[in-house]
Every structure is written in C-alpha cells, then in structure tokens.
Design an enzyme around this catalytic site. Structure first.
Site, PDB file in Angstrom:
ATOM      1  N   HIS A  69      43.525  47.113  49.293  1.00  9.73           N
ATOM      2  CA  HIS A  69      42.235  46.954  49.983  1.00  9.73           C
ATOM      3  C   HIS A  69      42.352  46.151  51.275  1.00  9.73           C
ATOM      4  O   HIS A  69      41.357  45.614  51.752  1.00  9.73           O
ATOM      5  CB  HIS A  69      41.207  46.318  49.035  1.00  9.73           C
ATOM      6  N   SER A 115      38.721  43.883  36.898  1.00  4.13           N
ATOM      7  CA  SER A 115      37.788  44.560  35.991  1.00  4.13           C
ATOM      8  C   SER A 115      38.063  46.060  35.953  1.00  4.13           C
ATOM      9  O   SER A 115      37.448  46.779  35.178  1.00  4.13           O
ATOM     10  CB  SER A 115      36.350  44.315  36.457  1.00  4.13           C
ATOM     11  N   TYR A 171      33.771  37.500  56.615  1.00  2.22           N
ATOM     12  CA  TYR A 171      35.235  37.506  56.472  1.00  2.22           C
ATOM     13  C   TYR A 171      35.875  36.303  57.171  1.00  2.22           C
ATOM     14  O   TYR A 171      36.921  35.829  56.734  1.00  2.22           O
ATOM     15  CB  TYR A 171      35.834  38.837  56.939  1.00  2.22           C
ATOM     16  N   GLN A 207      44.636  44.388  44.580  1.00  2.00           N
ATOM     17  CA  GLN A 207      43.379  44.753  45.245  1.00  2.00           C
ATOM     18  C   GLN A 207      42.899  43.579  46.090  1.00  2.00           C
ATOM     19  O   GLN A 207      41.908  43.695  46.793  1.00  2.00           O
ATOM     20  CB  GLN A 207      42.316  45.089  44.189  1.00  2.00           C
TER      21      GLN A 207
HETATM   22  P1  OAD Z   1      36.269  41.819  39.682  1.00  2.00           P
HETATM   23  O1  OAD Z   1      35.436  40.649  40.077  1.00  2.00           O
HETATM   24  O2  OAD Z   1      35.607  43.129  39.501  1.00  2.00           O
HETATM   25  O3  OAD Z   1      37.009  41.485  38.316  1.00  2.00           O
HETATM   26  C1  OAD Z   1      37.637  40.234  38.107  1.00  2.00           C
HETATM   27  C2  OAD Z   1      38.306  40.238  36.754  1.00  2.00           C
HETATM   28  O4  OAD Z   1      38.994  39.008  36.627  1.00  2.00           O
HETATM   29  C3  OAD Z   1      37.337  40.363  35.576  1.00  2.00           C
HETATM   30  O5  OAD Z   1      37.844  41.303  34.638  1.00  2.00           O
HETATM   31  C4  OAD Z   1      37.324  38.944  34.990  1.00  2.00           C
HETATM   32  O6  OAD Z   1      37.138  38.941  33.580  1.00  2.00           O
HETATM   33  C5  OAD Z   1      38.719  38.468  35.347  1.00  2.00           C
HETATM   34  N1  OAD Z   1      38.851  37.002  35.462  1.00  2.00           N
HETATM   35  C6  OAD Z   1      37.924  36.080  35.789  1.00  2.00           C
HETATM   36  N2  OAD Z   1      38.469  34.860  35.806  1.00  2.00           N
HETATM   37  C7  OAD Z   1      39.780  34.996  35.501  1.00  2.00           C
HETATM   38  C8  OAD Z   1      40.886  34.103  35.374  1.00  2.00           C
HETATM   39  N3  OAD Z   1      40.754  32.802  35.551  1.00  2.00           N
HETATM   40  N4  OAD Z   1      42.096  34.634  35.059  1.00  2.00           N
HETATM   41  C9  OAD Z   1      42.242  35.961  34.865  1.00  2.00           C
HETATM   42  N5  OAD Z   1      41.252  36.853  34.982  1.00  2.00           N
HETATM   43  C10 OAD Z   1      40.028  36.375  35.297  1.00  2.00           C
HETATM   44  O7  OAD Z   1      37.474  41.899  40.751  1.00  2.00           O
HETATM   45  P2  OAD Z   1      38.419  43.129  41.090  1.00  2.00           P
HETATM   46  O8  OAD Z   1      38.687  43.959  39.885  1.00  2.00           O
HETATM   47  O9  OAD Z   1      39.588  42.568  41.816  1.00  2.00           O
HETATM   48  O10 OAD Z   1      37.047  45.573  46.910  1.00  2.00           O
HETATM   49  O11 OAD Z   1      37.523  43.938  42.100  1.00  2.00           O
HETATM   50  C11 OAD Z   1      38.000  45.120  42.658  1.00  2.00           C
HETATM   51  C12 OAD Z   1      37.460  45.331  44.053  1.00  2.00           C
HETATM   52  O12 OAD Z   1      36.038  45.227  44.062  1.00  2.00           O
HETATM   53  C13 OAD Z   1      37.893  44.298  45.066  1.00  2.00           C
HETATM   54  O13 OAD Z   1      39.190  44.525  45.598  1.00  2.00           O
HETATM   55  C14 OAD Z   1      36.846  44.396  46.120  1.00  2.00           C
HETATM   56  C15 OAD Z   1      35.620  44.504  45.242  1.00  2.00           C
HETATM   57  O14 OAD Z   1      34.547  45.114  45.798  1.00  2.00           O
HETATM   58  C16 OAD Z   1      36.763  45.545  48.213  1.00  2.00           C
HETATM   59  O15 OAD Z   1      36.390  44.534  48.788  1.00  2.00           O
HETATM   60  C17 OAD Z   1      36.947  46.842  48.909  1.00  2.00           C
END
Ligand code: OAD
Length: 245
Positions: free
Chosen positions: A117, A185, A66, A99
């Site tokens: 988060h 996602s 971190y 998040q």
């Molecule tokens: P993810 O990595 O799971 O999802 C990222 C999303 O962003 C995917 O659907 C990609 O298709 C999309 N993406 C990638 N590049 C992009 C761009 N340039 N513009 C727009 N979208 C794009 O990330 P999160 O859903 O945020 O939790 O993950 C959720 C949680 O999982 C996080 O908060 C974290 C992680 O573990 C903790 O740390 C507790």
C-alpha cells in the site's frame, strides 16, 4: 543457525518464511490500527483520507493527514515483533509483504520488504505513477512538484487504485514454506487474498489478539497474542526441531 542467540534446527535452513503484516504489528510502537477504532483512524474517516476520491475532493486535508502520520513515524521505534522478524533472517530466507506504510520493518533490519500500500517516506507525481521521490520525514505541501511538473502526492496506494505489487507478492507467497500473518484483519482486498496463494504444504501461523474466521483459518496455528508476545512464542515454536521433520 542462530536467531538472537537461539539455535535453529538444520531442517529450518533455507526455508522461505513469508510474513504478511498489517497495522497490528506496529500498534506496540504507538501507531494506531485502522479498524480497532471503529472505522475511524485518529479521528478521520478512512475513506476520506485514504482514497483517490478523498484526494480529489480535499487534497489539502489529505496532505495534512499524511504529513501528521509521517511526523509521528519519525518519533516512534520498531518493537520486538519487527526486531524478531528481522532477526529470523539469520536462519531463514525471510520476505516481508506488508500493508503498512511505515518503515518499521526496514528500521529493524529486514532486508526484503514489499509495501503493498505504498510508503510514507515517498512522494509521487499526481499524474505519473512511476515518478517517485524519497522525501524522508518531510511534509508535502500543495504546490510541491515532482520533476515532471505535477503536484506531488503521498506514494500511498489508496482505495480506488490498483495495487501494483500484488502479482509479485502472490508469486512470492506461492513459494512459502512457512506463512505468517501478523496484525492484519485481512479485510482489505486484494491483499487479503494473498493467503490463498500459499502452498498446501506450507506451515501457516497467524498472530493476532482477535479470533479470526475459523472456517478460513482451520489449518492455521493461531497465536492469540499481541505481536511482540506472539513473535516470542513463534520463535520458540521454530526451535522445536520435531515440528519441521
Ligand atoms: P486493521 O486495523 O484492519 O487490522 C489490524 C489487526 O491488528 C486486527 O486484526 C487487530 O486485531 C490486530 N491487532 C491490534 N492490536 C494488535 C497488537 N498489539 N498485536 C498484533 N495484532 C494486533 O489493519 P490492516 O489489516 O493492516 O490501507 O488494514 C489493511 C488496510 O486497511 C491498510 O493497509 C490501510 C487500511 O485502509 C490503506 O490505507 C490503503
């Protein structure tokens, strides 16, 4: 009503836009997403660095991880997607529920941001969840204490921990006139379940270059673009008066 010099329909005034954002919105600022790299985040297994079990096993490694994220955050800037969302406050009542643990929404001017988060720029007591300290972009070291005398840890909500803001987030989503899901996602609960609290009448948009599960998102308009390009398109969509009559 204006947003970056554009005139919005009076019909849009005071509409409540709720934005659910995830790592994808910060990708164009240079911060890695979680799942695009096959479950590894900058070479680390998410479960080892973002879980309460990981902290118990190896706090030094978790702190180092971190600390690196915080240093990296200091070097990057909000992108157009963050900026356009902040600019929409000129025309709409905007609440961002993110998040993300970065501060890029705030740095681009969004005033109502809920971090489901946690936040990189805060540390908290290892024991008392409500003792939080603003640490800016400084490192946390083993031996650093919070005022209650316990080891300071990142104020991140890890896997295996409760999400304290989830209930207030759900009630905010239930008042949305427009719901925007951007760059997530939707694979982590309870955050992913928030979309189910949106009223049926709410207009729903998703901005993500990946194709979402069409069964869950059949009433949604999917803008299959990166966050910045997708936000430009959404602002144009908002300018079409007939969409909001
Ligand atoms: P993810 O990595 O799971 O999802 C990222 C999303 O962003 C995917 O659907 C990609 O298709 C999309 N993406 C990638 N590049 C992009 C761009 N340039 N513009 C727009 N979208 C794009 O990330 P999160 O859903 O945020 O939790 O993950 C959720 C949680 O999982 C996080 O908060 C974290 C992680 O573990 C903790 O740390 C507790």
């Amino acid at each position: 009503m204006t947003a970056h010099g554009l005139t919005f329909s009076w019909l849009m005034q005071n509409k409540h836009l709720v934005v659910l954002s995830g790592a994808g919105i910060s990708a164009e600022s240079g911060l890695s997403t979680f799942r695009d790299a096959g479950g590894l985040w900058e070479g680390h297994d998410i479960n080892e660095v973002a879980s309460i079990d990981g902290w118990r096993v190896n706090p030094a490694m978790v702190l180092k991880f971190y600390n690196l994220r915080r240093r990296q955050l200091k070097e990057v800037e909000p992108n157009l997607a963050h900026q356009l969302i902040a600019g929409l406050e000129d025309s709409l009542d905007v609440t961002v529920i993110t998040q993300n643990v970065d501060d890029l929404h705030e740095r681009s001017g969004s005033t109502k941001v809920i971090h489901l988060h946690g936040e990189l720029r805060k540390g908290r007591s290892e024991v008392n969840t409500d003792i939080e300290i603003e640490i800016g972009y400084e490192d946390i070291k083993l031996g650093d204490k919070t005022p209650d005398g316990h080891q300071m840890r990142p104020a991140i909500v890890w896997f295996g921990e409760m999400v304290p803001m989830i209930e207030s987030a759900a009630s905010i989503v239930s008042t949305a006139d427009i719901l925007l899901v951007i760059g997530t996602s939707l694979s982590v609960y309870p955050a992913a379940g928030l979309v189910n609290y949106a009223p049926e009448y709410a207009k729903k948009f998703i901005i993500d270059p990946s194709v979402p599960d069409l069964y869950s998102f059949k009433d949604w308009k999917h803008i299959q673009k990166s966050a910045a390009k997708g936000m430009e398109e959404l602002v144009k969509e908002f300018l079409k008066k007939e969409n909001y009559e």
